[in-house]
Structures are given as structure tokens and as C-alpha cells.
Motif scaffolding. Structure first.
Motif, PDB file in Angstrom:
ATOM      1  N   PRO A 119       4.983   0.407   1.065  1.00 27.16           N
ATOM      2  CA  PRO A 119       5.213   0.325  -0.490  1.00 27.16           C
ATOM      3  C   PRO A 119       6.325  -0.939  -0.681  1.00 27.16           C
ATOM      4  O   PRO A 119       7.117  -1.385   0.046  1.00 27.16           O
ATOM      5  N   SER A 166       0.837  -1.111  -0.060  1.00 23.32           N
ATOM      6  CA  SER A 166      -0.098   0.090  -0.014  1.00 23.32           C
ATOM      7  C   SER A 166       0.800   1.178  -0.191  1.00 23.32           C
ATOM      8  O   SER A 166       2.213   1.045   0.023  1.00 23.32           O
ATOM      9  N   GLN A 167       0.337   2.230   0.058  1.00 28.21           N
ATOM     10  CA  GLN A 167       1.049   3.681   0.108  1.00 28.21           C
ATOM     11  C   GLN A 167       1.701   3.900   1.287  1.00 28.21           C
ATOM     12  O   GLN A 167       3.109   4.292   1.248  1.00 28.21           O
ATOM     13  N   TYR A 168       1.485   3.237   2.301  1.00 31.08           N
ATOM     14  CA  TYR A 168       2.180   3.217   3.586  1.00 31.08           C
ATOM     15  C   TYR A 168       3.172   2.103   3.851  1.00 31.08           C
ATOM     16  O   TYR A 168       3.970   2.186   4.710  1.00 31.08           O
TER      17      TYR A 168
END
Length: 268
Positions: A188, A184-186
Motif C-alpha cells: 500500500p 496494491s493491498q500488499y
């Protein structure tokens, strides 16, 4: 009196003889109008007009069971939007798609054929919006992009974030391709050139207490591995940084071929 007798004689003469055409077919006799009586009509005049006998046009079938391709993906993506299909899109018109189309048709009073004809398709178009790229490939199957130049030599797990695909390549030749998802974005997935340094067939994450079957570690705790969640939810979820594979048979075959020391290229 003489006129009436003459007419009767003519009628008897006509009814007594039949006319045959050159091919032997009988023709109706000549009709004579008798004064004071309605004119006779030909049997052909009693036939229904073409307008009354023409059946309603049957709508053309666009896709049916067994068809494959991008258009089938769009059909499945739109059926998902109206909650008639929950699996896919897979790009294959299977039994689940047929059942979803049949249900959609029945709800709207259309013939429940399970085949997508022009009438069914127009109705579905009016009720849905154009699916985006990842709506079409929610469960994977998108075409792979051209491999990174760093993937063209040696034994390489060539992982493309932009097309969400993993290529297994040997000497510049693609051996197999499979859909993957990333962190995810958090959390990666790291990009760069790595090596497989450890393989663990029945691995379980000690950090997240989640199974990681067929794990092939390449960067710290990040690995290529099978994901039950990816298989169930597709791109609706994400990993904690690993490269998830949803096709268990494909990664089982890949795991058997990859060796420690093989190159891993992650880009996108």
C-alpha cells in the motif's frame, strides 16, 4: 334518343370550358355520370395514400464524434464489455469510439454510421450491464474531491486516494490535477504528511528493476512518478506503493515545478 343527345351536348359543353379560380389556377371540370358508364374519378384519387408515402422514422442520434461527458464514458465502458473497444473510457467520442460503434452496428445489421442513435443504444443496453464507478474511470479522468485542509497552505502535492487524483496546489489554489493510482493491498501507499526529499528524472528501481521517470520521492522508496503500465492498463494494475501518473506531459510539467522540500499530503 332525345335523352342521349342531351347528355352528349352537356359533355361537349363541359369539356369546352375550364373553370379558373380567383388566383388563376385551373380547376377540373364538373364530372357527369353517364348512364351505363362507370363514374369518372378525380386525378387526386390516383395519388398514393399518405400511409404509403411516409418514410420510416430515422432514429435520433444521441452521441457522435466530438461529444464529451459522462454519458460518452458509459458508452465506451459498455463497448469494452462486448470487446468492441479496448482503450478508455476517456469521455471523448473519438475515432476509436466511432470505429467501435460502426463495428457493433454492422455485426447486428444496423446502419453503420458510427454515430450512436437510439436503436444502437437500446441494443447495447440489452447486451451489457451497468458499469461501476471505476469501470467508467478505468483510464483516469474522474473528478477530484475537495482538497484536504492540510493542502490549503504552501506548495503541496495533494493526493486523494478516494478520487484517485493528485492536485498540485500553491497557496490553496489548484494549479493542475491528474489521475493517479496507488499500491496494491500488499504494497500500500503510505498516508500522511511528507516532503519531497529527492527528484530523479530518469530513475530506475533497483528493487523491481523497472523505470520510474520523473520520480519525486517523499517516503522511503515511495515516489510520485510516471508509469508506462498505468498508461497502458489503467486501474487494471497497481504500483508497489508509489503514486503512479499516466499522463506523461502532465507529470513532466509537474516535475519542472516541484522543488525539494515541497509538502506531500496523501489521504483517502
Amino acid at each position: 334518343m332525345r335523352k342521349t343527345a342531351a347528355v352528349l351536348v352537356a359533355l361537349v359543353a363541359v369539356s369546352a370550358c375550364t373553370v379558373r379560380t380567383a388566383d388563376g389556377e385551373r380547376q377540373s371540370p364538373v364530372h357527369i355520370d353517364v348512364p351505363g358508364r362507370p363514374a369518372t374519378t378525380s386525378p387526386a384519387d390516383d395519388r398514393p395514400s399518405p400511409a404509403r408515402t411516409t418514410r420510416a422514422a430515422v432514429p435520433a442520434v444521441l452521441w457522435s464524434r466530438g461529444d464529451t461527458g459522462r454519458d460518452v464514458r458509459e458508452l465506451q465502458a459498455r463497448l469494452r464489455q462486448v470487446a468492441w473497444l479496448f482503450d478508455g473510457p476517456t469521455g471523448t467520442y473519438d475515432d476509436l469510439t466511432e470505429r467501435a460503434v460502426r463495428g457493433f452496428q454492422g455485426k447486428r445489421g444496423l446502419p453503420q454510421t458510427g454515430r450512436t442513435d437510439t436503436v444502437t443504444w437500446r441494443r447495447l443496453l440489452r447486451m451489457t450491464h451497468e458499469p461501476g464507478k471505476w469501470d467508467l474511470y478505468l483510464m483516469g479522468g474522474q473528478p477530484a474531491g475537495a482538497p484536504d485542509p492540510r493542502c490549503l497552505t504552501g506548495r503541496v502535492l495533494c493526493i486523494d486516494k478516494s478520487s484517485r487524483t493528485l492536485r498540485w496546489m500553491i497557496g490553496g489554489r489548484t494549479v493542475s490535477t491528474m489521475s493517479v493510482r496507488f499500491g496494491s493491498q500488499y504494497t500500500p501507499t503510505r498516508e500522511g504528511v511528507f516532503q519531497v526529499y529527492w527528484k530523479s528524472r530518469h530513475h530506475v528501481s533497483t528493487l523491481y528493476d523497472s523505470p520510474m521517470p520523473y520520480a519525486m520521492f517523499f517516503s522511503g522508496g515511495q515516489a510520485v512518478h510516471y508509469s508506462y503500465d498505468f498508461a497502458a492498463r489503467g486501474y487494471a494494475g497497481a504500483s508497489h506503493g508509489c503514486v503512479n501518473v499516466r499522463d506523461e506531459a502532465a507529470i513532466a510539467a509537474l516535475y519542472a515545478q516541484v522543488r525539494n522540500g515541497d509538502k506531500v499530503v496523501v489521504y483517502g
